[in-house]
Design a protein around this motif. Structure first.
Motif, PDB file in Angstrom:
ATOM      1  N   GLY A 157     -26.618 -18.426 -63.580  1.00 51.48           N
ATOM      2  CA  GLY A 157     -25.536 -19.144 -63.184  1.00 51.48           C
ATOM      3  C   GLY A 157     -24.939 -18.494 -62.177  1.00 51.48           C
ATOM      4  O   GLY A 157     -25.031 -17.180 -61.786  1.00 51.48           O
ATOM      5  N   PHE A 158     -24.577 -19.029 -60.926  1.00 50.39           N
ATOM      6  CA  PHE A 158     -23.981 -18.809 -59.946  1.00 50.39           C
ATOM      7  C   PHE A 158     -22.644 -17.718 -60.176  1.00 50.39           C
ATOM      8  O   PHE A 158     -22.558 -16.686 -59.706  1.00 50.39           O
ATOM      9  N   PRO A 159     -21.662 -18.077 -60.904  1.00 44.38           N
ATOM     10  CA  PRO A 159     -20.484 -17.191 -61.314  1.00 44.38           C
ATOM     11  C   PRO A 159     -20.978 -16.002 -62.050  1.00 44.38           C
ATOM     12  O   PRO A 159     -20.288 -15.006 -61.709  1.00 44.38           O
ATOM     13  N   GLY A 160     -21.897 -16.000 -62.816  1.00 42.82           N
ATOM     14  CA  GLY A 160     -22.609 -15.088 -63.436  1.00 42.82           C
ATOM     15  C   GLY A 160     -23.266 -13.961 -62.428  1.00 42.82           C
ATOM     16  O   GLY A 160     -22.939 -12.634 -62.827  1.00 42.82           O
ATOM     17  N   GLN A 161     -23.814 -14.398 -61.519  1.00 41.18           N
ATOM     18  CA  GLN A 161     -24.459 -13.597 -60.409  1.00 41.18           C
ATOM     19  C   GLN A 161     -23.409 -13.014 -59.739  1.00 41.18           C
ATOM     20  O   GLN A 161     -23.412 -11.650 -59.501  1.00 41.18           O
ATOM     21  N   MET A 162     -22.406 -13.520 -59.123  1.00 40.08           N
ATOM     22  CA  MET A 162     -21.103 -13.030 -58.595  1.00 40.08           C
ATOM     23  C   MET A 162     -20.491 -12.117 -59.430  1.00 40.08           C
ATOM     24  O   MET A 162     -20.054 -10.664 -58.794  1.00 40.08           O
ATOM     25  N   LEU A 163     -19.976 -12.286 -60.567  1.00 41.55           N
ATOM     26  CA  LEU A 163     -19.378 -11.333 -61.573  1.00 41.55           C
ATOM     27  C   LEU A 163     -20.201 -10.028 -61.466  1.00 41.55           C
ATOM     28  O   LEU A 163     -19.819  -9.035 -61.445  1.00 41.55           O
ATOM     29  N   ALA A 164     -21.578 -10.213 -61.779  1.00 44.36           N
ATOM     30  CA  ALA A 164     -22.438  -8.748 -62.222  1.00 44.36           C
ATOM     31  C   ALA A 164     -22.316  -8.355 -60.908  1.00 44.36           C
ATOM     32  O   ALA A 164     -22.383  -6.976 -60.777  1.00 44.36           O
ATOM     33  N   GLY A 165     -22.659  -8.798 -59.578  1.00 44.94           N
ATOM     34  CA  GLY A 165     -22.568  -8.363 -58.437  1.00 44.94           C
ATOM     35  C   GLY A 165     -21.251  -7.589 -58.176  1.00 44.94           C
ATOM     36  O   GLY A 165     -21.379  -6.223 -57.445  1.00 44.94           O
ATOM     37  N   GLN A 166     -20.057  -8.163 -58.284  1.00 42.86           N
ATOM     38  CA  GLN A 166     -18.932  -7.554 -58.084  1.00 42.86           C
ATOM     39  C   GLN A 166     -18.633  -6.114 -59.194  1.00 42.86           C
ATOM     40  O   GLN A 166     -18.174  -5.046 -58.590  1.00 42.86           O
ATOM     41  N   LEU A 167     -19.183  -6.361 -60.306  1.00 45.45           N
ATOM     42  CA  LEU A 167     -19.006  -5.207 -61.309  1.00 45.45           C
ATOM     43  C   LEU A 167     -19.851  -4.112 -60.759  1.00 45.45           C
ATOM     44  O   LEU A 167     -19.810  -2.955 -61.089  1.00 45.45           O
ATOM     45  N   GLY A 168     -21.267  -4.579 -60.229  1.00 47.60           N
ATOM     46  CA  GLY A 168     -22.062  -3.241 -59.569  1.00 47.60           C
ATOM     47  C   GLY A 168     -21.358  -2.596 -58.487  1.00 47.60           C
ATOM     48  O   GLY A 168     -21.577  -1.345 -58.450  1.00 47.60           O
ATOM     49  N   TRP A 169     -20.765  -3.389 -57.902  1.00 51.11           N
ATOM     50  CA  TRP A 169     -19.856  -2.719 -56.599  1.00 51.11           C
ATOM     51  C   TRP A 169     -18.912  -1.977 -57.124  1.00 51.11           C
ATOM     52  O   TRP A 169     -18.788  -0.582 -56.638  1.00 51.11           O
ATOM     53  N   ALA A 170     -18.243  -2.400 -58.170  1.00 52.21           N
ATOM     54  CA  ALA A 170     -16.927  -1.298 -58.415  1.00 52.21           C
ATOM     55  C   ALA A 170     -17.497  -0.325 -59.120  1.00 52.21           C
ATOM     56  O   ALA A 170     -16.991   0.793 -58.853  1.00 52.21           O
ATOM     57  N   SER A 171     -18.595  -0.354 -59.924  1.00 51.21           N
ATOM     58  CA  SER A 171     -19.134   0.584 -60.710  1.00 51.21           C
ATOM     59  C   SER A 171     -19.668   1.910 -59.561  1.00 51.21           C
ATOM     60  O   SER A 171     -19.797   3.136 -60.041  1.00 51.21           O
ATOM     61  N   SER A 172     -19.659   1.623 -58.452  1.00 49.64           N
ATOM     62  CA  SER A 172     -20.045   2.554 -57.376  1.00 49.64           C
ATOM     63  C   SER A 172     -18.938   3.764 -57.207  1.00 49.64           C
ATOM     64  O   SER A 172     -19.237   4.827 -56.578  1.00 49.64           O
ATOM     65  N   ALA A 173     -17.801   3.189 -57.751  1.00 42.29           N
ATOM     66  CA  ALA A 173     -16.617   4.190 -57.501  1.00 42.29           C
ATOM     67  C   ALA A 173     -17.013   5.207 -58.639  1.00 42.29           C
ATOM     68  O   ALA A 173     -15.974   6.132 -58.518  1.00 42.29           O
TER      69      ALA A 173
END
Length: 286
Positions: free
Chosen positions: A122-138
């Motif tokens: 699903g699209f929302p799942g893709q976006m949430l996973a991507g956002q979490l991946g970006w946040a984990s770069s911190a």
């Protein structure tokens, strides 16, 4: 009589057949991993944000020490607690930050959302996973910044054993609340195509009412009441207050319950908004 035909030799399995079937979990992890690598690709921006965070920790420590003007306590709050709070919220905001916006508006403008809709998750799942991946770069940044915070005397241990165990749970809740808020804001672009103005307003409101700039305990009564009824306080104030013992005992369970309630409410609202946004995409032939 014709000779019997020999049985066909078994064909080796194709490469596609050998490939393990992608599960939703694997697909979401792939989205998160892709955004994690993207964040690390822009090294100049990555390192500059790291330097700015260290500078902000040092400046906040200097400012609060100056405001206390030699006093050990103000309204029952010690200088050590205040500098630790400022440091903790600054570190947290590398993970839980309104400045890390959703990429949805850009994908909608460029038409890439049509490709996203063809994927098996699903699209929302893709976006949430991507956002979490970006946040984990911190996370690498935080591992380096924490010793710096301790070095300048702006950090301290959890207030209690219960606070030490509850803090990671509260931080996870803060991360999920923030990501769901970002998802909702991003989906506004299905109607407006551009969310820059809304994003600027959101960033200011979220940062103020989250308690990242001024702790909720210093806010006037009506402002604090408004902050407590908004979801933003769950993203910064709650985990920091739990860690420092400003929320303790049964209050910890209540604070975590409020975070969970916001996660459920924002998740349901996101699903509803996506159902409307998807109809809009289909009606436009996307």
């Amino acid at each position: 009589m014709s000779a019997p035909t020999a049985p066909a030799a078994p064909q080796p399995p194709s490469a596609a057949a050998k490939r393990p079937r992608a599960t939703p979990l694997r697909a979401h992890l792939a989205c998160a991993r892709m955004e994690f690598r993207t964040a690390l690709t822009y090294r100049t921006s990555y390192l500059s944000s790291f330097a700015m965070m260290l500078l902000q920790i040092w400046l906040l420590t200097v400012v609060w020490r100056a405001l206390y003007d030699g006093r050990t306590e103000v309204d029952g709050l010690s200088l050590a607690t205040m500098t630790a709070y400022a440091t903790l919220t600054t570190l947290q905001y590398q993970l839980v930050s309104p400045w890390r916006s959703s990429p949805i508006d850009q994908r909608v403008r460029e038409g890439k959302v049509a490709i996203d809709l063809l994927r098996p998750v699903g699209f929302p799942g893709q976006m949430l996973a991507g956002q979490l991946g970006w946040a984990s770069s911190a996370v690498p940044v935080l591992l380096v910044a924490l010793p710096f915070a301790l070095l300048i005397g702006a950090g301290q241990a959890p207030a209690s054993t219960a606070a030490g165990f509850a803090y990671p749970v509260a931080l996870l809740g803060a991360l999920l609340v923030n990501q769901l808020l970002g998802l909702l804001l991003g989906m506004v672009s299905f109607w407006t195509l551009e969310v820059t103005g809304a994003l600027m307003a959101y960033r200011f409101i979220a940062q103020f009412f989250s308690g990242a700039l001024v702790p909720l305990w210093f806010m006037p009564g009506p402002v604090r009441l408004a902050a407590e009824w908004l979801p933003f306080q769950a993203t910064a104030y709650t985990p920091a207050a739990v860690y420092l013992g400003q929320i303790e005992g049964s209050g910890i369970a209540v604070a975590l319950g409020v975070q969970l309630a916001w996660i459920a409410a924002l998740g349901a609202l996101s699903a509803f908004v996506w159902s409307r946004a998807r109809r809009r995409v289909m009606s436009q032939g996307g």
